[in-house]
Design a protein around this motif. Structure first.
Motif, PDB file in Angstrom:
ATOM      1  N   THR A 149       0.846  -1.188   0.000  1.00  0.00           N
ATOM      2  CA  THR A 149       0.000   0.000   0.000  1.00  0.00           C
ATOM      3  C   THR A 149       0.888   1.247   0.000  1.00  0.00           C
ATOM      4  OG1 THR A 149      -1.843  -1.118   1.062  1.00  0.00           O
ATOM      5  CG2 THR A 149      -1.718   1.274   1.346  1.00  0.00           C
ATOM      6  N   ARG A 209       1.319   5.226   0.244  1.00  0.00           N
ATOM      7  CA  ARG A 209       0.517   6.272   0.902  1.00  0.00           C
ATOM      8  C   ARG A 209       0.966   7.700   0.566  1.00  0.00           C
ATOM      9  NH1 ARG A 209       0.181   2.002   4.828  1.00  0.00           N
ATOM     10  NH2 ARG A 209      -1.977   1.291   4.984  1.00  0.00           N
ATOM     11  N   ASN A 250      -5.344  10.752   3.520  1.00  0.00           N
ATOM     12  CA  ASN A 250      -6.312   9.831   2.898  1.00  0.00           C
ATOM     13  C   ASN A 250      -7.313  10.603   2.048  1.00  0.00           C
ATOM     14  OD1 ASN A 250      -6.695   6.730   4.165  1.00  0.00           O
ATOM     15  ND2 ASN A 250      -5.400   8.083   5.370  1.00  0.00           N
ATOM     16  N   SER A 277       4.351  -4.225   5.813  1.00  0.00           N
ATOM     17  CA  SER A 277       3.359  -4.997   6.569  1.00  0.00           C
ATOM     18  C   SER A 277       3.825  -6.444   6.670  1.00  0.00           C
ATOM     19  CB  SER A 277       2.016  -4.919   5.873  1.00  0.00           C
ATOM     20  OG  SER A 277       2.127  -5.463   4.581  1.00  0.00           O
ATOM     21  N   ARG A 280       2.516 -10.608   7.793  1.00  0.00           N
ATOM     22  CA  ARG A 280       1.324 -11.455   7.737  1.00  0.00           C
ATOM     23  C   ARG A 280       1.400 -12.514   8.818  1.00  0.00           C
ATOM     24  NH1 ARG A 280       0.321  -7.747   4.899  1.00  0.00           N
ATOM     25  NH2 ARG A 280      -0.592  -7.761   2.806  1.00  0.00           N
TER      26      ARG A 280
END
Ligand SMILES: Cc1cc2nc3c(=O)[nH]c(=O)nc-3n(C[C@H](O)[C@H](O)[C@H](O)COP(=O)(O)O)c2cc1C
Length: 219
Positions: free
Chosen positions: A10, A12, A117, A206, A208
């Motif tokens: 992702t 940003r 955002n 990130s 998992r």
């Protein structure tokens, strides 16, 4: 080229570099190959770029700054998330803030991060995936598969991507600026563009859970 599944993350914050129309079309051609219920291909995708996207960005940010309620999203959220998922999400938010260099108590930095955002992360392309309101979860599943394809196709063409629930917080603005008809439910927005590799918001990586945690083999 490295593994696409490793490459996608992702993004940003984007650079202002526009995405050439041919590149965008190639990404959309690849995404279109997503499987769907009886090949119904139920997604209706509204793609905003250029001046239209700037108008959208301005209206969205204004609504956010004026604290317009974001509760009328077409996609309801669970009233309460199962506890084990809420814990995972809390850990993920904390990690994103930490890796972006945002200190725990720095409310202004947190606010700036959230406001980003509503600026659609400065992306030069925003694609809003919609579905006819008469459809069911099966088609939402199709739209999700399409969204996954779109993000992997973007990675294959050297573009970053952002799936963002926040981007559909104000459906009335999206309808007005993009002419999205009432009979379409606005499911999610996917931003596309070139990653600003220097920006701290793009530092987060990130992780998992292991397969042992949520894959249930029966031998
Ligand atoms: C349906 C959906 C909605 C999301 N909405 C947001 C969002 O509003 N803002 C945001 O910063 N990230 C959003 N994300 C990104 C997730 O936070 C991200 O996918 C997750 O933390 C895993 O990180 P990764 O994509 O970098 O692997 C969303 C992801 C999905 C799939």
């Amino acid at each position: 080229m490295s593994n696409l599944f490793e490459q996608r993350k992702t993004v940003r914050k984007y650079t202002s570099q526009p995405v050439p129309h041919e590149v965008l079309r190639s990404v959309l051609e690849d995404a279109q190959k997503a499987p769907s219920w009886a090949n119904s291909q139920p997604w209706e995708v509204h793609v905003a770029t250029g001046e239209t996207l700037e108008r959208l960005r301005a209206a969205n940010l204004q609504a956010y700054d004026e604290k317009v309620s974001a509760d009328d999203s077409d996609m309801p959220r669970p009233a309460v998330w199962p506890e084990y998922l809420q814990e995972r999400m809390n850990a993920a938010y904390a990690k994103v803030f930490e890796q972006s260099g945002i200190a725990r108590g720095d409310q202004q930095a947190r606010e700036d991060n959230w406001r980003n955002n509503f600026y659609f992360f400065n992306a030069p392309v925003a694609a809003f995936i919609c579905l006819d309101r008469n459809l069911t979860e099966w088609s939402t599943l199709d739209a999700g598969i399409y969204a996954g394809n779109l993000m992997l196709a973007a990675a294959q063409h050297g573009l970053g991507s952002t799936p963002a629930a926040s981007s559909v917080s104000y459906p009335h603005i999206l309808r007005e600026v993009l002419g999205i008809p009432e009979h379409q439910r606005i499911v999610v927005g996917i931003m596309l563009g070139y990653e600003d590799k220097e920006h701290p918001y793009n530092r987060p990586t990130s992780s998992r859970v292991t397969l042992e945690e949520n894959i249930h083999f029966s031998h």
